[in-house]
Motif scaffolding. Sequence first.
Motif, PDB file in Angstrom:
ATOM      1  N   ILE A   1      -4.056   9.117 -54.280  1.00 56.02           N
ATOM      2  CA  ILE A   1      -3.354   7.915 -53.815  1.00 56.02           C
ATOM      3  C   ILE A   1      -1.853   8.081 -54.042  1.00 56.02           C
ATOM      4  CG2 ILE A   1      -3.202   5.406 -54.043  1.00 56.02           C
ATOM      5  CD1 ILE A   1      -5.888   6.438 -53.004  1.00 56.02           C
ATOM      6  N   ARG A   2      -1.044   7.551 -53.134  1.00 51.44           N
ATOM      7  CA  ARG A   2       0.410   7.669 -53.241  1.00 51.44           C
ATOM      8  C   ARG A   2       0.925   6.989 -54.501  1.00 51.44           C
ATOM      9  NH1 ARG A   2       1.386   5.088 -47.917  1.00 51.44           N
ATOM     10  NH2 ARG A   2       2.609   3.722 -49.249  1.00 51.44           N
TER      11      ARG A   2
ATOM     12  N   ASP B   1       3.561   5.098 -55.076  1.00 54.55           N
ATOM     13  CA  ASP B   1       3.958   3.691 -54.969  1.00 54.55           C
ATOM     14  C   ASP B   1       2.751   2.769 -54.941  1.00 54.55           C
ATOM     15  OD1 ASP B   1       3.188   4.677 -52.494  1.00 54.55           O
ATOM     16  OD2 ASP B   1       4.557   3.364 -51.383  1.00 54.55           O
ATOM     17  N   GLU B   2       1.656   3.223 -54.322  1.00 57.77           N
ATOM     18  CA  GLU B   2       0.432   2.419 -54.295  1.00 57.77           C
ATOM     19  C   GLU B   2      -0.207   2.364 -55.674  1.00 57.77           C
ATOM     20  OE1 GLU B   2      -2.711   0.059 -53.077  1.00 57.77           O
ATOM     21  OE2 GLU B   2      -0.729   0.434 -52.196  1.00 57.77           O
TER      22      GLU B   2
ATOM     23  N   ARG C   1       1.790  -0.090 -57.722  1.00 59.11           N
ATOM     24  CA  ARG C   1       1.484  -1.478 -57.349  1.00 59.11           C
ATOM     25  C   ARG C   1       0.152  -1.928 -57.926  1.00 59.11           C
ATOM     26  NH1 ARG C   1      -1.627  -4.275 -54.340  1.00 59.11           N
ATOM     27  NH2 ARG C   1      -2.704  -2.424 -53.550  1.00 59.11           N
ATOM     28  N   ARG C   2      -0.832  -1.041 -57.808  1.00 57.63           N
ATOM     29  CA  ARG C   2      -2.173  -1.381 -58.305  1.00 57.63           C
ATOM     30  C   ARG C   2      -2.166  -1.528 -59.824  1.00 57.63           C
ATOM     31  NH1 ARG C   2      -6.688  -4.047 -57.325  1.00 57.63           N
ATOM     32  NH2 ARG C   2      -8.585  -2.961 -57.930  1.00 57.63           N
TER      33      ARG C   2
END
Length: 377
Positions: free
Chosen positions: A108-109, A111-112, A115-116
């Motif tokens: 997963i990137r 930034d994601e 956020r998570r």
Amino acid sequence: MGNDAFLQLRGLESHYGKTQVLKDIDLTIRKGEFVALLGSSGCGKTTLLRIIAGFLSPSAGQVSVGGRDITRHQPDKRGMALVFQSYALWPHMTVGQNIGYGLKLRGIRRDEIARRVSDLAVMLGLTGLEGRKPANLSGGQRQRVALGRALAIDPEILLLDEPLSNLDARIRLSVRHELRALQKRLGITAVHVTHDREEAMVMADRIVILDGGRIAQQGAPEEVYNRPVSSFVAAFMGAENLVHLNGVRDGDDFVLQPGAAGEGGRVQVAGRGLASGAVEARFRPEAVRLTDIDRPATEPGGRFFGEVMAVSYPGGQWRHVIKVGDREIMADAERAFTPGQPVAVFVPAAALFLFNSPCGDPVSRTGLSPETAKNQA
């Protein structure tokens, strides 16, 4: 598969060498349901959880999710996450890195992931702790980090292997309610292994009690607590007091015969398959009404006679050890009775659980008659 079935276990068996640990386990769990696997050490509950997770393969049987057979799937292909008893956090990683570890493995990137992790930190009350390492966290905070790591990958099923057992009693009470509220809010399916009866009662929609690798009973907490199907289940759910009696089936009632243990009584069968003969009577200490020997019973139930052996005060009520024949039972009361004092132990019918004795032999002597008790006073 029924319309409400989500996680299904069919005919599961497990062996360690020549020792059979699980025997013909059939269990259906609905989507969004919280199920507690409850039992003493060695009953097979952790083995069952690890088979569901994919860390162990069953000797026989099938595990399916949403109608899909996953019996031979690897753990990371099952859409599940497991929270361990020890939390198993990476000590060299920060809180944020631990929570996001599973997402990183999935590519997963960044930034994601950030956020998570931030969303989960807010949800779990970990905001501001993302840069700390596990050694600088309390037990309750570590438990939340482990839960966050499990939830980060958005699993269909959350598996919990006694995750609260390492917390002290005060923190455990609050965390269990937080975990249950979070599970309900997310609508996630949860399977929770525990040996703590109270923990299972307050957290689960359904309790599955295991004994010797088999399901002894399953049902809503109030059902298994108030309507145990066996002497074992009754004892495990707190009715550890045991008195052996004789009785006769009379339609929908079971008539306890007068004898050395007491003066008899009448109890509704309430759907239980009781047959005339020897029975085991089980009841909880808090269900007892302890009275002077001369005070008569005024409602249906069982009344036994005994002698006070010891008295203590654990808080709220006085706890008594009562000798009834060659056995000792526990009884709570609002006042303290004197050691050596003869007493009557009354158990209301609704709190008296009767089961046919396995041996079926009649009982000759299990208690003191009121006259004997008076003479020994």
